[in-house]
Structure formats: structure tokens, C-alpha cells
Write a protein that holds these residues in place. Structure first.
Motif, mmCIF file in Angstrom:
data_model
loop_
_atom_site.group_PDB
_atom_site.id
_atom_site.type_symbol
_atom_site.label_atom_id
_atom_site.label_comp_id
_atom_site.label_asym_id
_atom_site.label_seq_id
_atom_site.Cartn_x
_atom_site.Cartn_y
_atom_site.Cartn_z
ATOM 1 N N GLU A 45 92.904 50.658 28.245
ATOM 2 C CA GLU A 45 92.024 51.702 27.735
ATOM 3 C C GLU A 45 91.122 52.238 28.841
ATOM 4 O OE1 GLU A 45 92.225 48.460 24.432
ATOM 5 O OE2 GLU A 45 92.036 48.542 26.619
ATOM 6 N N CYS A 73 92.775 49.469 22.037
ATOM 7 C CA CYS A 73 94.088 49.988 21.704
ATOM 8 C C CYS A 73 94.950 48.831 21.204
ATOM 9 C CB CYS A 73 94.690 50.615 22.961
ATOM 10 S SG CYS A 73 96.287 51.410 22.759
ATOM 11 N N TRP A 96 93.882 52.485 17.151
ATOM 12 C CA TRP A 96 92.607 52.243 17.797
ATOM 13 C C TRP A 96 91.733 51.431 16.852
ATOM 14 C CZ3 TRP A 96 91.279 53.184 22.734
ATOM 15 C CH2 TRP A 96 92.011 54.127 23.458
#
Length: 115
Positions: free
Chosen positions: A6, A96, A36
Motif C-alpha cells: 500500500e 489492502c 480495502w
């Protein structure tokens, strides 16, 4: 082998915007739903948004609907989270995630919304 990285977090003022990116590798990115999540100290990690392999189905947590947009670029193995009209309540580490045989997580990127 699965890696999720990320980026894009930072310190922003309320009402501001950030665009988070998650670069994925180690699996066939275009075949998997990406998600997410976010987590604040002392609280559980909660789903923010999800997007299916082609983007046909997108889901958002009620708290971010109308403000956040999840998208993906399968050619670049990247999933994005555009965050607009940020509020202090959005302050969290954003992660993520992909379920590929098992759940995998990135290292997280910090988002702080404060004046």
C-alpha cells in the motif's frame, strides 16, 4: 509469494482527499476480488470497500459511501481507493487484502485526518 504494498497515505485536513494504491504480485490479480480494510488502535479491522475481479460488483461500508471510490487497473495489478471529503473518523491504517488460498494483507498505510 503474494505481496501487497500500500501507498498514498498521509496527513490531510478534514474535507481533503487522498488516493491510496495497492500494488499486488504473486497471484493472478485479474481473477480475484480485492478489498480495502482499515483499523484504528484498540479496534477491529473493518472492511471499507471491495471490488470483484472485473469491477462488476463493488461494495462499500456505509460510513464511506458517497465519499470513497474503489477501482482497479488489472493491467497494472493495482487497486485504488480514492478518498474524498475525509473526516477525522477516517483516521486509520488502511490495508489492502486478497483471499487467495488464504487471506493476505499489505503492510498498511497510515491516514490521519486532522486540522
Amino acid at each position: 509469494q503474494v505481496q501487497l504494498v500500500e501507498s498514498g497515505g498521509g496527513l490531510v485536513q478534514p474535507g481533503g482527499s487522498l488516493r491510496l494504491s495497492c500494488a499486488a504480485s504473486g497471484f493472478i490479480f485479474s481473477s480475484y476480488t480485492m478489498r480495502w480494510y482499515r483499523q484504528t488502535p484498540g479496534k477491529e479491522r473493518n472492511l471499507v470497500a471491495g471490488i470483484t475481479s472485473t469491477g462488476a460488483i463493488i461494495n462499500y461500508a456505509d460510513s464511506v459511501k458517497g465519499r470513497f471510490t474503489i477501482s482497479r487497473d488489472n493491467a497494472k495489478n493495482t487497486v485504488f481507493l480514492q478518498m474524498n471529503d475525509l473526516k477525522p473518523e477516517d483516521t486509520a491504517v488502511y490495508y489492502c487484502n486478497v483471499f487467495y488460498r488464504a487471506g493476505y494483507w499489505g503492510q498498511g498505510t497510515q491516514v490521519i485526518v486532522s486540522s
